[in-house]
Structures are given as structure tokens and as C-alpha cells.
Design a protein around this motif. Sequence first.
Motif, mmCIF file in Angstrom:
data_model
loop_
_atom_site.group_PDB
_atom_site.id
_atom_site.type_symbol
_atom_site.label_atom_id
_atom_site.label_comp_id
_atom_site.label_asym_id
_atom_site.label_seq_id
_atom_site.Cartn_x
_atom_site.Cartn_y
_atom_site.Cartn_z
ATOM 1 N N ILE A 272 -9.142 7.718 -7.630
ATOM 2 C CA ILE A 272 -10.122 6.640 -7.440
ATOM 3 C C ILE A 272 -9.754 5.832 -6.203
ATOM 4 C CG2 ILE A 272 -11.040 4.512 -8.445
ATOM 5 C CD1 ILE A 272 -10.596 5.853 -11.207
ATOM 6 N N ILE A 273 -8.451 5.583 -6.053
ATOM 7 C CA ILE A 273 -7.938 4.878 -4.885
ATOM 8 C C ILE A 273 -6.975 5.825 -4.177
ATOM 9 C CG2 ILE A 273 -6.569 2.930 -4.066
ATOM 10 C CD1 ILE A 273 -7.511 1.431 -6.595
ATOM 11 N N VAL A 274 -7.249 6.115 -2.926
ATOM 12 C CA VAL A 274 -6.391 7.013 -2.166
ATOM 13 C C VAL A 274 -5.194 6.210 -1.659
ATOM 14 C CG1 VAL A 274 -6.210 8.530 -0.170
ATOM 15 C CG2 VAL A 274 -8.308 8.488 -1.515
ATOM 16 N N GLY A 275 -3.995 6.624 -2.084
ATOM 17 C CA GLY A 275 -2.781 5.945 -1.683
ATOM 18 C C GLY A 275 -2.276 6.448 -0.346
ATOM 19 N N ARG A 276 -1.156 5.887 0.069
ATOM 20 C CA ARG A 276 -0.616 6.252 1.380
ATOM 21 C C ARG A 276 -0.024 7.657 1.403
ATOM 22 N NH1 ARG A 276 4.854 2.771 2.160
ATOM 23 N NH2 ARG A 276 5.138 4.232 3.843
ATOM 24 N N TYR A 277 0.164 8.269 0.234
ATOM 25 C CA TYR A 277 0.761 9.602 0.178
ATOM 26 C C TYR A 277 -0.267 10.714 0.039
ATOM 27 C CZ TYR A 277 4.925 6.831 -0.598
ATOM 28 O OH TYR A 277 5.929 5.926 -0.466
#
Length: 66
Positions: free
Chosen positions: A30-35
Amino acid sequence: MTDHEGCREEVRSGMADLGIEVTVSTAEPIIVGRYQAYGHICPHGTTYWVEPTSEQIAQWHRDGVR
């Protein structure tokens, strides 16, 4: 078990061989993280989203990995 049924585990164990603990899902975050910038498509056409576990991220932080 078909070849495709092993794809998720193959990705997870391949990362473990590199010393990285990950979660592997067919559900796009849902939320694209930095990884995670994009999914990985297996030879059977299924997209897998691979992200480090919280424990892995905490270990990188303790180790000073940037």
C-alpha cells in the motif's frame, strides 16, 4: 507441487543465502518503502513484492548500514 508453487520460497531462500531476511508477497504494498521500488516477476508471470523484514532493517541500523 508445481514449479510455480515454489517461486515465493525460491525468492525468499535466495535472499536468505545473501544474508537478507525478507517477506515475499503477491500483494503490492500500500505504501512503497525505501527498499521496494518495483515487483519481481517470476518466469510464470506472477509479480512478487520483496521487502526486508522489520528485524532485518533494525539489524542494518545497528550495523550502521546506509
